[in-house]
Scaffold this motif. Structure first.
Motif, PDB file in Angstrom:
ATOM      1  N   LEU A  65      38.114  44.142  42.296  1.00 56.66           N
ATOM      2  CA  LEU A  65      37.866  44.245  41.444  1.00 56.66           C
ATOM      3  C   LEU A  65      36.631  44.592  41.510  1.00 56.66           C
ATOM      4  CD1 LEU A  65      41.196  43.781  39.089  1.00 56.66           C
ATOM      5  CD2 LEU A  65      40.280  45.850  39.988  1.00 56.66           C
ATOM      6  N   GLY A 109      36.699  49.556  36.947  1.00 58.95           N
ATOM      7  CA  GLY A 109      37.685  50.484  36.947  1.00 58.95           C
ATOM      8  C   GLY A 109      38.929  49.510  36.874  1.00 58.95           C
ATOM      9  N   VAL A 110      40.052  50.873  36.396  1.00 54.41           N
ATOM     10  CA  VAL A 110      41.394  49.628  35.434  1.00 54.41           C
ATOM     11  C   VAL A 110      42.361  49.446  36.809  1.00 54.41           C
ATOM     12  CG1 VAL A 110      43.534  49.532  34.512  1.00 54.41           C
ATOM     13  CG2 VAL A 110      40.909  49.963  33.523  1.00 54.41           C
ATOM     14  N   SER A 121      49.011  47.108  34.070  1.00 49.52           N
ATOM     15  CA  SER A 121      47.453  47.405  34.482  1.00 49.52           C
ATOM     16  C   SER A 121      46.944  45.893  34.756  1.00 49.52           C
ATOM     17  CB  SER A 121      46.588  48.295  33.943  1.00 49.52           C
ATOM     18  OG  SER A 121      46.270  48.248  32.117  1.00 49.52           O
ATOM     19  N   LYS A 180      42.521  44.757  34.911  1.00 50.19           N
ATOM     20  CA  LYS A 180      40.493  44.920  34.318  1.00 50.19           C
ATOM     21  C   LYS A 180      39.892  43.780  35.094  1.00 50.19           C
ATOM     22  CE  LYS A 180      37.104  47.500  32.057  1.00 50.19           C
ATOM     23  NZ  LYS A 180      36.387  48.373  30.954  1.00 50.19           N
ATOM     24  N   ASP A 203      37.270  42.289  33.933  1.00 50.05           N
ATOM     25  CA  ASP A 203      36.131  41.839  32.542  1.00 50.05           C
ATOM     26  C   ASP A 203      35.410  41.353  32.965  1.00 50.05           C
ATOM     27  OD1 ASP A 203      37.989  43.442  30.168  1.00 50.05           O
ATOM     28  OD2 ASP A 203      38.353  41.400  29.938  1.00 50.05           O
ATOM     29  N   VAL A 245      40.686  38.445  33.185  1.00 47.58           N
ATOM     30  CA  VAL A 245      40.758  39.951  33.111  1.00 47.58           C
ATOM     31  C   VAL A 245      41.629  40.059  31.943  1.00 47.58           C
ATOM     32  CG1 VAL A 245      41.499  39.897  35.317  1.00 47.58           C
ATOM     33  CG2 VAL A 245      43.171  39.106  34.447  1.00 47.58           C
TER      34      VAL A 245
END
Length: 509
Positions: A188, A193-194, A220, A222, A224, A248
């Motif tokens: 990631l 993206g997620v 989900s 992500k 950050d 995240v």
């Protein structure tokens, strides 16, 4: 039991190849690289299932044989132990003088054999012994004879059985329950993206043999921000990592988004999975435009670290939008410096002075043959090198915000910015609780079997013809019992004090 020990040793030896060569379940990219580095040896090892050691036929055979052997060891012993628990202690031997810790004492006047043995029975019972009393009429004018047979330490065999039964439980849980788990990897990029917990979202995925896609919990995640803290003061440790932290945002079905931190050895628990932080690096954001200025490629490309200062290598592939398919091998230097030979290197792992260099190739990327290729490698067999090396054309060199023309008028390339990325391992193991339970049971059983001695003790009272009473004490160890002699002596001392009216000290002998 010998068979089980032999198979356990054989299982340990069979696991050795799994640490010598990469395994498909844990490192699929490493297996691909091993084939590239050892084209003649790798196919032979593959036939021996060396890259799938822990699911191979020969490893599974040893595993199953060990499982069967342990069951064959535990079941008969459990039956024998159950029968022993119901049996009475054995009769008192005729000659206690041949046994360990033998002592002979005289009882106080006025005490009969039955009364003396009854007091011994109560004393031994209070000390945790199972007891049974035997009496017999005297011979040759002597009075009657009475004795108590006592035994303790049955918990030792119980602990032994618990230990072996727990081992069977661990084997069964790992062998069968582990088939319902999975392990997947995903990179990631911070601010990118997620990740959605679906099979297609993983970069690599290693399912158990009983895995079902329906078992993936919907959530989900992500990234950050990723922060890294490095040592800047201590001599000899400059640039050493102190802390990594992946911040995240996660969301499970029907719940509000939540923020969390993932650190080394501090995984995130979500949706029945544990998310571990495995690695990190840099992902330069690169944009390629055609001669007309149309964007044909833009992405944050993860580069693989090559040293402690995160000098990194990455591959950029542009299959469409240009007159030729384009491939680039890039080198990223977080804090670029130049050696006396003119070579670039990084002096510090943080991005204090980031520089990106690229060697450009055009030709066939090999993406149209239907054969999967690694995003971290570039096959240049059918490609022509345009910059760097022996081409006489300098490699493309960019700093964040820089742009430069591609060779042969193919277009332009720009280095927009650089992000940190985190490599995550998403692991689901439904057997963790059971393995912990069986492991704790095995440890408890082992401690019981090691520290609880099994012994037998006898006290015998014989009335002589002159009316005096002789007391005999002796013991027998059922295994290693270095405290047997002091225990027999202590029982004799306490019994003597009990008969004389003194209060015996409390003890667990």
């Amino acid at each position: 039991m010998r068979t089980a020990l032999f198979l356990l040793l054989l299982l340990a030896l069979a696991a050795v190849p799994g640490s010598l060569v990469p395994q498909r379940a844990a490192d699929p990219n490493g297996v691909t690289q091993y084939f590239a580095d050892n084209p003649s040896l790798a196919p032979f090892l593959d036939k021996l299932q060396a890259f799938d050691v822990y699911t191979s036929a020969w490893f599974s055979s040893i595993y199953l044989l060990l499982f069967i052997s342990l069951i064959g060891c535990v079941v008969p012993r459990a039956k024998h132990h159950f029968d022993a628990l119901r049996a009475k202690p054995p009769r008192t031997p005729a000659r206690l003088s041949r046994l360990a810790g033998f002592e002979r004492r005289e009882a106080p006047d006025g005490i009969g054999a039955v009364a003396a043995i009854e007091s011994a029975r109560k004393l031994l019972r209070k000390s945790g012994y199972r007891v049974v009393v035997f009496t017999a009429p005297g011979k040759n004018g002597a009075g009657e004879t009475a004795s108590v047979s006592a035994e303790r330490g049955y918990a030792r065999e119980t602990g032994n059985l618990v230990f072996h039964a727990a081992l069977v439980g661990i084997l069964l849980t790992v062998g069968v329950g582990g088939g319902y788990g999975f392990s997947g990897q995903r990179v990631l990029v911070a601010g990118g993206g997620v990740f959605v917990n679906t099979l297609s979202a993983f970069d690599s995925f290693n399912p158990g043999r009983f895995f079902s896609e329906d078992s993936l919990a919907p959530y989900s995640m992500k990234l950050d921000q990723f922060t890294a803290t490095y040592e800047t003061k201590a001599d000899g440790a400059f640039g050493q990592p102190i802390d990594y932290n992946a911040m995240v945002t996660t969301q499970e079905r029907g719940q509000a988004p939540q923020t969390a931190d993932i650190k080394v050895n501090s995984p995130l628990r979500i949706g029945g999975t544990d998310v571990y932080l495995l690695g990190n690096g840099y992902a330069p954001t690169i944009t390629v435009k055609d001669p007309n200025g149309k964007v044909v490629f833009t992405d944050s490309v993860p580069f693989l670290p090559q040293d402690a200062n995160l000098t990194s290598v990455g591959v950029v592939k542009v299959p469409d939008g240009l007159s030729e398919q384009l491939g680039m091998i890039g080198f990223f230097y977080p804090t670029q410096a130049t050696s006396t030979t003119g070579a670039f290197y990084s002096t510090y792992p943080d991005a204090d002075y980031p520089v990106l260099t690229l060697n450009v190739y055009d030709g066939d990327l090999g993406l149209n043959g239907g054969v999967p290729t690694s995003v971290y490698s570039l096959n240049t067999d059918k490609m022509k090198q345009l910059t760097g090396g022996s081409t006489g054309v300098a490699s493309i060199q960019l700093k964040p915000g820089d742009s430069q023309a591609l060779p042969n008028g193919l277009g332009t390339i720009s280095f927009d910015t650089v992000h940190r990325y985190a490599s995550l391992d998403i692991h689901h193991d439904p057997t963790q609780g059971w393995v912990l339970l069986f492991a704790a049971s095995a440890l408890l059983g082992l401690l019981i079997s090691l520290f609880i001695p099994r012994r037998r003790v006898w006290v015998k009272a014989t009335e002589r013809a002159d009316g005096t009473l002789s007391l005999e004490y002796a013991g027998l160890a059922r295994g290693e019992d270095p405290r047997l002699l002091p225990a027999v002596a202590d029982i004799a001392e306490r019994h003597s004090k009990l008969l004389t009216g003194a209060t015996p000290p409390e003890t667990n002998a």
